[in-house]
Design a protein around this motif. Sequence first.
Motif, PDB file in Angstrom:
ATOM      1  N   ILE A  55       8.615  25.482  42.563  1.00  0.00           N
ATOM      2  CA  ILE A  55       7.763  26.627  42.275  1.00  0.00           C
ATOM      3  C   ILE A  55       8.631  27.885  42.194  1.00  0.00           C
ATOM      4  O   ILE A  55       9.485  28.117  43.061  1.00  0.00           O
ATOM      5  N   PHE A  56       8.413  28.693  41.139  1.00  0.00           N
ATOM      6  CA  PHE A  56       9.163  29.931  40.929  1.00  0.00           C
ATOM      7  C   PHE A  56       8.216  31.045  40.514  1.00  0.00           C
ATOM      8  O   PHE A  56       7.185  30.779  39.878  1.00  0.00           O
ATOM      9  N   PRO A  57       8.579  32.298  40.787  1.00  0.00           N
ATOM     10  CA  PRO A  57       7.786  33.407  40.257  1.00  0.00           C
ATOM     11  C   PRO A  57       8.044  33.557  38.755  1.00  0.00           C
ATOM     12  O   PRO A  57       9.132  33.248  38.266  1.00  0.00           O
ATOM     13  N   THR A  58       7.055  34.031  38.041  1.00  0.00           N
ATOM     14  CA  THR A  58       7.184  34.217  36.592  1.00  0.00           C
ATOM     15  C   THR A  58       8.330  35.149  36.246  1.00  0.00           C
ATOM     16  O   THR A  58       8.947  35.017  35.188  1.00  0.00           O
ATOM     17  N   SER A  59       8.665  36.076  37.128  1.00  0.00           N
ATOM     18  CA  SER A  59       9.693  37.085  36.845  1.00  0.00           C
ATOM     19  C   SER A  59      11.083  36.490  36.626  1.00  0.00           C
ATOM     20  O   SER A  59      11.926  37.137  36.013  1.00  0.00           O
ATOM     21  N   VAL A  60      11.361  35.282  37.106  1.00  0.00           N
ATOM     22  CA  VAL A  60      12.691  34.688  36.926  1.00  0.00           C
ATOM     23  C   VAL A  60      12.754  33.744  35.724  1.00  0.00           C
ATOM     24  O   VAL A  60      13.788  33.154  35.461  1.00  0.00           O
ATOM     25  N   LEU A  61      11.650  33.646  34.972  1.00  0.00           N
ATOM     26  CA  LEU A  61      11.574  32.721  33.841  1.00  0.00           C
ATOM     27  C   LEU A  61      11.338  33.464  32.531  1.00  0.00           C
ATOM     28  O   LEU A  61      10.724  34.524  32.508  1.00  0.00           O
ATOM     29  N   ALA A  62      11.834  32.879  31.451  1.00  0.00           N
ATOM     30  CA  ALA A  62      11.586  33.384  30.099  1.00  0.00           C
ATOM     31  C   ALA A  62      11.523  32.194  29.153  1.00  0.00           C
ATOM     32  O   ALA A  62      12.111  31.139  29.441  1.00  0.00           O
ATOM     33  N   PRO A  63      10.836  32.334  28.034  1.00  0.00           N
ATOM     34  CA  PRO A  63      10.809  31.231  27.065  1.00  0.00           C
ATOM     35  C   PRO A  63      12.226  30.922  26.567  1.00  0.00           C
ATOM     36  O   PRO A  63      13.016  31.827  26.335  1.00  0.00           O
ATOM     37  N   ALA A  64      12.546  29.648  26.432  1.00  0.00           N
ATOM     38  CA  ALA A  64      13.878  29.240  25.978  1.00  0.00           C
ATOM     39  C   ALA A  64      13.904  28.894  24.498  1.00  0.00           C
ATOM     40  O   ALA A  64      14.973  28.717  23.931  1.00  0.00           O
ATOM     41  N   GLU A  65      12.737  28.816  23.879  1.00  0.00           N
ATOM     42  CA  GLU A  65      12.685  28.435  22.475  1.00  0.00           C
ATOM     43  C   GLU A  65      12.023  29.533  21.664  1.00  0.00           C
ATOM     44  O   GLU A  65      11.105  30.208  22.134  1.00  0.00           O
ATOM     45  N   PRO A  66      12.476  29.700  20.432  1.00  0.00           N
ATOM     46  CA  PRO A  66      11.857  30.716  19.582  1.00  0.00           C
ATOM     47  C   PRO A  66      10.521  30.245  19.029  1.00  0.00           C
ATOM     48  O   PRO A  66      10.249  29.052  18.958  1.00  0.00           O
ATOM     49  N   ARG A  67       9.691  31.214  18.655  1.00  0.00           N
ATOM     50  CA  ARG A  67       8.437  30.882  17.981  1.00  0.00           C
ATOM     51  C   ARG A  67       8.785  30.598  16.522  1.00  0.00           C
ATOM     52  O   ARG A  67       9.296  31.456  15.813  1.00  0.00           O
ATOM     53  N   ILE A  68       8.549  29.372  16.101  1.00  0.00           N
ATOM     54  CA  ILE A  68       8.878  28.941  14.743  1.00  0.00           C
ATOM     55  C   ILE A  68       7.603  28.381  14.113  1.00  0.00           C
ATOM     56  O   ILE A  68       7.242  27.237  14.390  1.00  0.00           O
ATOM     57  N   PRO A  69       6.926  29.175  13.310  1.00  0.00           N
ATOM     58  CA  PRO A  69       5.745  28.628  12.645  1.00  0.00           C
ATOM     59  C   PRO A  69       6.144  27.492  11.699  1.00  0.00           C
ATOM     60  O   PRO A  69       6.790  27.719  10.690  1.00  0.00           O
ATOM     61  N   PHE A  81      19.452  30.468  17.546  1.00  0.00           N
ATOM     62  CA  PHE A  81      18.153  30.132  18.117  1.00  0.00           C
ATOM     63  C   PHE A  81      17.907  30.875  19.427  1.00  0.00           C
ATOM     64  O   PHE A  81      16.777  31.248  19.733  1.00  0.00           O
ATOM     65  N   GLU A  82      18.959  31.129  20.214  1.00  0.00           N
ATOM     66  CA  GLU A  82      18.805  31.921  21.437  1.00  0.00           C
ATOM     67  C   GLU A  82      18.420  33.357  21.103  1.00  0.00           C
ATOM     68  O   GLU A  82      17.583  33.951  21.781  1.00  0.00           O
ATOM     69  N   ALA A  83      19.026  33.926  20.064  1.00  0.00           N
ATOM     70  CA  ALA A  83      18.663  35.282  19.634  1.00  0.00           C
ATOM     71  C   ALA A  83      17.213  35.319  19.155  1.00  0.00           C
ATOM     72  O   ALA A  83      16.485  36.287  19.410  1.00  0.00           O
ATOM     73  N   MET A  84      16.784  34.251  18.473  1.00  0.00           N
ATOM     74  CA  MET A  84      15.392  34.169  18.033  1.00  0.00           C
ATOM     75  C   MET A  84      14.442  34.081  19.223  1.00  0.00           C
ATOM     76  O   MET A  84      13.365  34.674  19.206  1.00  0.00           O
ATOM     77  N   ALA A  85      14.841  33.349  20.254  1.00  0.00           N
ATOM     78  CA  ALA A  85      13.993  33.200  21.442  1.00  0.00           C
ATOM     79  C   ALA A  85      13.817  34.540  22.150  1.00  0.00           C
ATOM     80  O   ALA A  85      12.763  34.803  22.733  1.00  0.00           O
ATOM     81  N   VAL A  86      14.837  35.394  22.100  1.00  0.00           N
ATOM     82  CA  VAL A  86      14.740  36.714  22.721  1.00  0.00           C
ATOM     83  C   VAL A  86      13.845  37.630  21.887  1.00  0.00           C
ATOM     84  O   VAL A  86      12.989  38.332  22.411  1.00  0.00           O
ATOM     85  N   SER A  87      14.038  37.617  20.555  1.00  0.00           N
ATOM     86  CA  SER A  87      13.287  38.542  19.705  1.00  0.00           C
ATOM     87  C   SER A  87      11.866  38.063  19.399  1.00  0.00           C
ATOM     88  O   SER A  87      10.967  38.880  19.238  1.00  0.00           O
ATOM     89  N   MET A 114      24.551  34.456  13.526  1.00  0.00           N
ATOM     90  CA  MET A 114      24.844  33.180  12.873  1.00  0.00           C
ATOM     91  C   MET A 114      26.346  32.993  12.718  1.00  0.00           C
ATOM     92  O   MET A 114      27.038  33.904  12.261  1.00  0.00           O
ATOM     93  N   ALA A 115      26.816  31.831  13.094  1.00  0.00           N
ATOM     94  CA  ALA A 115      28.214  31.470  12.838  1.00  0.00           C
ATOM     95  C   ALA A 115      28.397  31.329  11.325  1.00  0.00           C
ATOM     96  O   ALA A 115      27.427  31.072  10.600  1.00  0.00           O
ATOM     97  N   ARG A 157      22.988  27.187  18.118  1.00  0.00           N
ATOM     98  CA  ARG A 157      22.387  27.611  19.385  1.00  0.00           C
ATOM     99  C   ARG A 157      22.320  29.116  19.543  1.00  0.00           C
ATOM    100  O   ARG A 157      21.313  29.657  19.997  1.00  0.00           O
ATOM    101  N   SER A 158      23.402  29.837  19.184  1.00  0.00           N
ATOM    102  CA  SER A 158      23.390  31.289  19.374  1.00  0.00           C
ATOM    103  C   SER A 158      22.319  31.943  18.498  1.00  0.00           C
ATOM    104  O   SER A 158      21.664  32.899  18.914  1.00  0.00           O
TER     105      SER A 158
END
Length: 130
Positions: A77-91, A12-18, A117-118, A9-10
Amino acid sequence: RRQLCIDARSTFEAMAVSHPEPMGPNSVVRFVEDTKSGEKKGRKGLLKKKSADGQCEVEVWPPNAPPQKQEDVQTKIFPTSVLAPAEPRIPCPFSDPPIRRGAALLWAHLRRLHAHMAPAVQAELTNRLV
């Protein structure tokens, strides 16, 4: 041969941020801050609609896991500013979870995310590379 699925998870979370997946309909999102309606930072949901005025309709998931039944979901309903993608882009052209996991680990390696990575995940990656 079956392999033990190590918690990555850690990584994949780092991948979702980058390298985040673009936020579109049916993408998993996470809250980047606490909301006025009580959703805590880090909670996840499914983006259903995104309007031109910056408002998003989100199916909010239970705090600990994806929903098991429709009663577990609340649509708000939420503003876009409080949301971010939770999954990384994985081709990856495949949808099988073991194949997507392997592809994700290879992309994490290519994106030099070894610090996230652990040791067990690094060992799994090394096994795949050898």
